[in-house]
Design a protein around this motif. Structure first.
Motif, PDB file in Angstrom:
ATOM      1  N   THR A   1      -2.746  -1.559  -9.484  1.00  0.00           N
ATOM      2  CA  THR A   1      -3.595  -1.310  -8.315  1.00  0.00           C
ATOM      3  C   THR A   1      -2.709  -1.245  -7.094  1.00  0.00           C
ATOM      4  O   THR A   1      -1.878  -2.133  -6.877  1.00  0.00           O
ATOM      5  CB  THR A   1      -4.641  -2.429  -8.142  1.00  0.00           C
ATOM      6  N   LEU A   2      -2.837  -0.193  -6.313  1.00  0.00           N
ATOM      7  CA  LEU A   2      -2.006  -0.037  -5.124  1.00  0.00           C
ATOM      8  C   LEU A   2      -2.530  -0.894  -3.976  1.00  0.00           C
ATOM      9  O   LEU A   2      -1.757  -1.553  -3.266  1.00  0.00           O
ATOM     10  CB  LEU A   2      -1.964   1.430  -4.702  1.00  0.00           C
ATOM     11  N   ALA A   3      -3.827  -0.900  -3.770  1.00  0.00           N
ATOM     12  CA  ALA A   3      -4.464  -1.695  -2.717  1.00  0.00           C
ATOM     13  C   ALA A   3      -5.957  -1.734  -2.983  1.00  0.00           C
ATOM     14  O   ALA A   3      -6.520  -0.819  -3.589  1.00  0.00           O
ATOM     15  CB  ALA A   3      -4.177  -1.104  -1.340  1.00  0.00           C
ATOM     16  N   GLY A   4      -6.589  -2.827  -2.527  1.00  0.00           N
ATOM     17  CA  GLY A   4      -8.031  -2.930  -2.657  1.00  0.00           C
ATOM     18  C   GLY A   4      -8.456  -3.727  -3.872  1.00  0.00           C
ATOM     19  O   GLY A   4      -7.663  -4.430  -4.510  1.00  0.00           O
ATOM     20  N   LEU A   5      -9.730  -3.614  -4.222  1.00  0.00           N
ATOM     21  CA  LEU A   5     -10.361  -4.423  -5.266  1.00  0.00           C
ATOM     22  C   LEU A   5     -10.651  -3.568  -6.492  1.00  0.00           C
ATOM     23  O   LEU A   5     -11.255  -2.502  -6.390  1.00  0.00           O
ATOM     24  CB  LEU A   5     -11.657  -5.033  -4.729  1.00  0.00           C
ATOM     25  N   GLU A   6     -10.209  -4.059  -7.656  1.00  0.00           N
ATOM     26  CA  GLU A   6     -10.495  -3.389  -8.922  1.00  0.00           C
ATOM     27  C   GLU A   6     -10.784  -4.446  -9.994  1.00  0.00           C
ATOM     28  O   GLU A   6     -10.394  -5.610  -9.857  1.00  0.00           O
ATOM     29  CB  GLU A   6      -9.336  -2.491  -9.362  1.00  0.00           C
ATOM     30  N   ARG A   7     -11.425  -4.001 -11.053  1.00  0.00           N
ATOM     31  CA  ARG A   7     -11.794  -4.913 -12.138  1.00  0.00           C
ATOM     32  C   ARG A   7     -11.001  -4.567 -13.395  1.00  0.00           C
ATOM     33  O   ARG A   7     -10.836  -3.399 -13.754  1.00  0.00           O
ATOM     34  CB  ARG A   7     -13.292  -4.814 -12.421  1.00  0.00           C
TER      35      ARG A   7
ATOM     36  N   ASP B   1     -13.017  -8.915 -17.477  1.00  0.00           N
ATOM     37  CA  ASP B   1     -13.824  -9.877 -16.717  1.00  0.00           C
ATOM     38  C   ASP B   1     -13.085 -10.414 -15.503  1.00  0.00           C
ATOM     39  O   ASP B   1     -13.598 -11.312 -14.820  1.00  0.00           O
ATOM     40  CB  ASP B   1     -14.212 -11.051 -17.628  1.00  0.00           C
ATOM     41  N   THR B   2     -11.899  -9.888 -15.233  1.00  0.00           N
ATOM     42  CA  THR B   2     -11.081 -10.363 -14.112  1.00  0.00           C
ATOM     43  C   THR B   2     -11.036  -9.310 -13.013  1.00  0.00           C
ATOM     44  O   THR B   2     -10.843  -8.124 -13.292  1.00  0.00           O
ATOM     45  CB  THR B   2      -9.642 -10.671 -14.572  1.00  0.00           C
ATOM     46  N   GLN B   3     -11.200  -9.760 -11.785  1.00  0.00           N
ATOM     47  CA  GLN B   3     -11.078  -8.862 -10.639  1.00  0.00           C
ATOM     48  C   GLN B   3      -9.721  -9.081  -9.971  1.00  0.00           C
ATOM     49  O   GLN B   3      -9.210 -10.208  -9.921  1.00  0.00           O
ATOM     50  CB  GLN B   3     -12.202  -9.111  -9.641  1.00  0.00           C
ATOM     51  N   LEU B   4      -9.161  -8.000  -9.463  1.00  0.00           N
ATOM     52  CA  LEU B   4      -7.864  -8.044  -8.781  1.00  0.00           C
ATOM     53  C   LEU B   4      -8.027  -7.480  -7.380  1.00  0.00           C
ATOM     54  O   LEU B   4      -8.529  -6.359  -7.220  1.00  0.00           O
ATOM     55  CB  LEU B   4      -6.825  -7.221  -9.552  1.00  0.00           C
ATOM     56  N   TYR B   5      -7.613  -8.267  -6.393  1.00  0.00           N
ATOM     57  CA  TYR B   5      -7.570  -7.745  -5.027  1.00  0.00           C
ATOM     58  C   TYR B   5      -6.122  -7.728  -4.549  1.00  0.00           C
ATOM     59  O   TYR B   5      -5.415  -8.734  -4.645  1.00  0.00           O
ATOM     60  CB  TYR B   5      -8.411  -8.572  -4.055  1.00  0.00           C
ATOM     61  N   VAL B   6      -5.688  -6.561  -4.028  1.00  0.00           N
ATOM     62  CA  VAL B   6      -4.321  -6.377  -3.539  1.00  0.00           C
ATOM     63  C   VAL B   6      -4.371  -6.048  -2.053  1.00  0.00           C
ATOM     64  O   VAL B   6      -4.959  -5.027  -1.652  1.00  0.00           O
ATOM     65  CB  VAL B   6      -3.599  -5.247  -4.309  1.00  0.00           C
ATOM     66  N   THR B   7      -3.756  -6.910  -1.239  1.00  0.00           N
ATOM     67  CA  THR B   7      -3.646  -6.643   0.189  1.00  0.00           C
ATOM     68  C   THR B   7      -2.427  -5.771   0.461  1.00  0.00           C
ATOM     69  O   THR B   7      -1.432  -5.823  -0.268  1.00  0.00           O
ATOM     70  CB  THR B   7      -3.539  -7.951   0.983  1.00  0.00           C
ATOM     71  N   ARG B   8      -2.494  -4.959   1.525  1.00  0.00           N
ATOM     72  CA  ARG B   8      -1.350  -4.125   1.898  1.00  0.00           C
ATOM     73  C   ARG B   8      -0.252  -4.915   2.589  1.00  0.00           C
ATOM     74  O   ARG B   8       0.822  -4.388   2.836  1.00  0.00           O
ATOM     75  CB  ARG B   8      -1.813  -2.983   2.819  1.00  0.00           C
TER      76      ARG B   8
ATOM     77  N   GLY C   1       0.807  -1.211   0.000  1.00  0.00           N
ATOM     78  CA  GLY C   1       0.000   0.000   0.000  1.00  0.00           C
ATOM     79  C   GLY C   1       0.838   1.258   0.000  1.00  0.00           C
ATOM     80  O   GLY C   1       0.344   2.341   0.302  1.00  0.00           O
ATOM     81  N   GLY C   2       2.123   1.107  -0.376  1.00  0.00           N
ATOM     82  CA  GLY C   2       3.062   2.232  -0.324  1.00  0.00           C
ATOM     83  C   GLY C   2       3.890   2.234   0.942  1.00  0.00           C
ATOM     84  O   GLY C   2       4.905   2.910   1.019  1.00  0.00           O
ATOM     85  N   GLN C   3       3.435   1.553   1.973  1.00  0.00           N
ATOM     86  CA  GLN C   3       4.066   1.401   3.295  1.00  0.00           C
ATOM     87  C   GLN C   3       4.115   2.701   4.071  1.00  0.00           C
ATOM     88  O   GLN C   3       3.582   2.790   5.166  1.00  0.00           O
ATOM     89  CB  GLN C   3       5.465   0.785   3.213  1.00  0.00           C
ATOM     90  N   PHE C   4       4.776   3.721   3.554  1.00  0.00           N
ATOM     91  CA  PHE C   4       4.714   5.014   4.244  1.00  0.00           C
ATOM     92  C   PHE C   4       4.799   6.147   3.232  1.00  0.00           C
ATOM     93  O   PHE C   4       5.536   6.086   2.253  1.00  0.00           O
ATOM     94  CB  PHE C   4       5.787   5.164   5.340  1.00  0.00           C
ATOM     95  N   TRP C   5       3.987   7.162   3.505  1.00  0.00           N
ATOM     96  CA  TRP C   5       3.939   8.328   2.623  1.00  0.00           C
ATOM     97  C   TRP C   5       5.298   9.024   2.634  1.00  0.00           C
ATOM     98  O   TRP C   5       5.935   9.113   3.681  1.00  0.00           O
ATOM     99  CB  TRP C   5       2.864   9.292   3.149  1.00  0.00           C
ATOM    100  N   PRO C   6       5.800   9.452   1.461  1.00  0.00           N
ATOM    101  CA  PRO C   6       5.176   9.511   0.143  1.00  0.00           C
ATOM    102  C   PRO C   6       5.497   8.317  -0.748  1.00  0.00           C
ATOM    103  O   PRO C   6       5.380   8.405  -1.972  1.00  0.00           O
ATOM    104  CB  PRO C   6       5.767  10.795  -0.441  1.00  0.00           C
ATOM    105  N   GLY C   7       5.924   7.185  -0.154  1.00  0.00           N
ATOM    106  CA  GLY C   7       6.204   6.003  -0.948  1.00  0.00           C
ATOM    107  C   GLY C   7       4.998   5.500  -1.712  1.00  0.00           C
ATOM    108  O   GLY C   7       5.134   4.837  -2.747  1.00  0.00           O
ATOM    109  N   ASN C   8       3.795   5.804  -1.213  1.00  0.00           N
ATOM    110  CA  ASN C   8       2.585   5.358  -1.899  1.00  0.00           C
ATOM    111  C   ASN C   8       2.461   5.969  -3.293  1.00  0.00           C
ATOM    112  O   ASN C   8       1.883   5.364  -4.197  1.00  0.00           O
ATOM    113  CB  ASN C   8       1.351   5.686  -1.063  1.00  0.00           C
TER     114      ASN C   8
END
Length: 415
Positions: free
Chosen positions: A372-378, A381-388, A356-363
């Motif tokens: 995708t940096l973090a979270g759920l995106e489409r 037809d494929t969804q991607l989930y990225v955990t921090r 998730g970038g770990q610490f600002w401003p690394g994000n």
């Protein structure tokens, strides 16, 4: 960056030959040396005890330096404003206090009648003058420039230390549980509500050890998932040094077992040895492989970094002969692998890597380098989930990117 920090924090705030400048200069020499040592020692194969000695001060110095530099740069805009305020205060004359003269009126003299009479005398006025001020014996205040430098440097140091302290607490207190529901069109009703605990980027190493692993295992088991997915970057070091730190992983419990795929850091740490070791701990490595679980296919591919060791991802091997009428979930460490997942008809990809970038401003940098940096995106037809992720690489600090263990609940649209 280090020179700029020394100049603003040490040189501009201390006497040229004072003890404070000597101490500050020594600190600004030792800090960068420890920081470089922390980075180099692991890759150079230094003794693990030496890596541990260098890691804490070296990596924390790195984090403090980054936030101190950012705060000092912000202080450059405050500095002229403070000087102008002080100059105006010094230029405004203060009214001098006045003391009115004290007048003493004499009592009237009696009037004499006769030959001895004398004319009345003119009364004299007695005045009391204000006393002259005594010379000031106190030492003069520091110059305005020195005062401003000390104020800005002190505020910047307090901000940097406070931010790093907060970020270190976020890492050492362990990850929090995050819940996400992902609907899959092909998922049968029988698999509705299937729960996958996703954990990535644990980063066992010279700083984060066995206690860190135990916190993560306890948190995962408390969610009672159906399946556990460890999505890469488990370690920063060899099995010889970190094997004991990874042992709590043997306590992971899920109805359909625990699975593991490699991240880029495994290939810096001896991927083959770690794959064998996690297998001994009860996790099942998915090296470009697939298994059928209930109403969907679970596949895993090696990380891109494995290409340098002839062990890169092979999507055809993992997904090529599967029945595309079945829902599929792919474990792949890096989000950039989503484009291959789309081409192979994957329904959901689970990834980590970004922190998730770990610490600002690394994000900001991480967001530019990943789809995708973090979270759920489409993506199609494929969804991607990225955990921090559940740990930290380098400085054990997280600011604006809290660590997490995500419980992904699969939802059937037929339910």
């Amino acid at each position: 960056m280090q020179y700029y920090g020394w100049r603003r924090v040490v040189r501009d705030t201390t006497a040229r030959r004072g003890i404070a400048r000597r101490i500050g200069t020594a600190l600004y020499i030792a800090g960068p040396v420890l920081m470089v040592g922390a980075f180099v020692s692991g890759r150079a194969g230094a003794p693990f005890w030496l890596q541990q000695v260098l890691a804490w001060p070296g990596y924390l110095w790195m984090a403090v330096s980054i936030y101190l530099t950012l705060a000092l740069v912000a202080g450059e805009f405050v500095r002229p404003v403070l000087r102008r305020v002080l100059e105006r205060r010094a230029a405004t004359p203060e009214p001098e206090p006045t003391v009115a003269a004290a007048t003493v009126e004499p009592e009237p003299e009696p009037v004499l009648i006769g030959a001895d009479a004398k004319p009345p005398t003119v009364p004299e006025r007695a005045t009391t003058e204000p006393a002259a001020p005594e010379p000031c014996t106190e030492p003069a205040d520091p110059s305005r420039r020195l005062f401003v430098s000390r104020v800005v440097a002190g505020a910047a140091a307090a901000a940097a230390l406070g931010t790093v302290g907060y970020g270190a607490h976020n890492v050492l207190s362990g990850p929090r549980v995050k819940n996400v529901t992902v609907p899959l069109a092909k998922l049968p009703r029988s698999a509705h509500g299937f729960r996958i605990a996703v954990v990535s980027d644990i980063h066992l190493g010279p700083i984060l050890g066995r206690a860190h692993t135990q916190r993560i295992v306890d948190t995962i088991n408390s969610t009672q998932p159906d399946l556990i997915a460890v999505v890469g970057d488990l370690v920063d070091g060899s099995v010889e040094n970190l094997g004991p730190a990874a042992e709590p992983l043997a306590q992971l419990r899920a109805r359909h077992g625990s699975y593991f795929v490699t991240g880029n850091h495994e290939y810096f740490s001896g991927a083959e040895q770690w794959v064998d070791h996690v297998r001994e701990l009860g996790l099942r490595p998915l090296e470009n492989a697939r298994v059928e679980i209930g109403g969907f296919d679970l596949a895993g591919v090696n990380d891109i970094a494995g290409e340098n060791f002839d062990q890169g991802p092979d999507y055809d091997l993992a997904l090529g002969d599967r029945d595309r009428a079945r829902a599929s979930v792919l474990l792949a460490h890096q989000p950039v692998m989503i484009h291959d997942a789309v081409r192979h008809g994957v329904d959901l990809q689970l990834s980590g890597h970004t922190h998730g970038g770990q610490f600002w401003p690394g994000n900001i940098i991480a967001d530019l380098a990943n789809p995708t940096l973090a979270g759920l995106e489409r993506y199609g037809d494929t969804q991607l989930y990225v955990t921090r992720g559940a740990g930290a690489w380098g400085p054990p600090v997280r600011v604006g990117a809290p660590s997490d263990i995500t419980v992904v609940t699969l939802a059937s649209r037929q339910a």
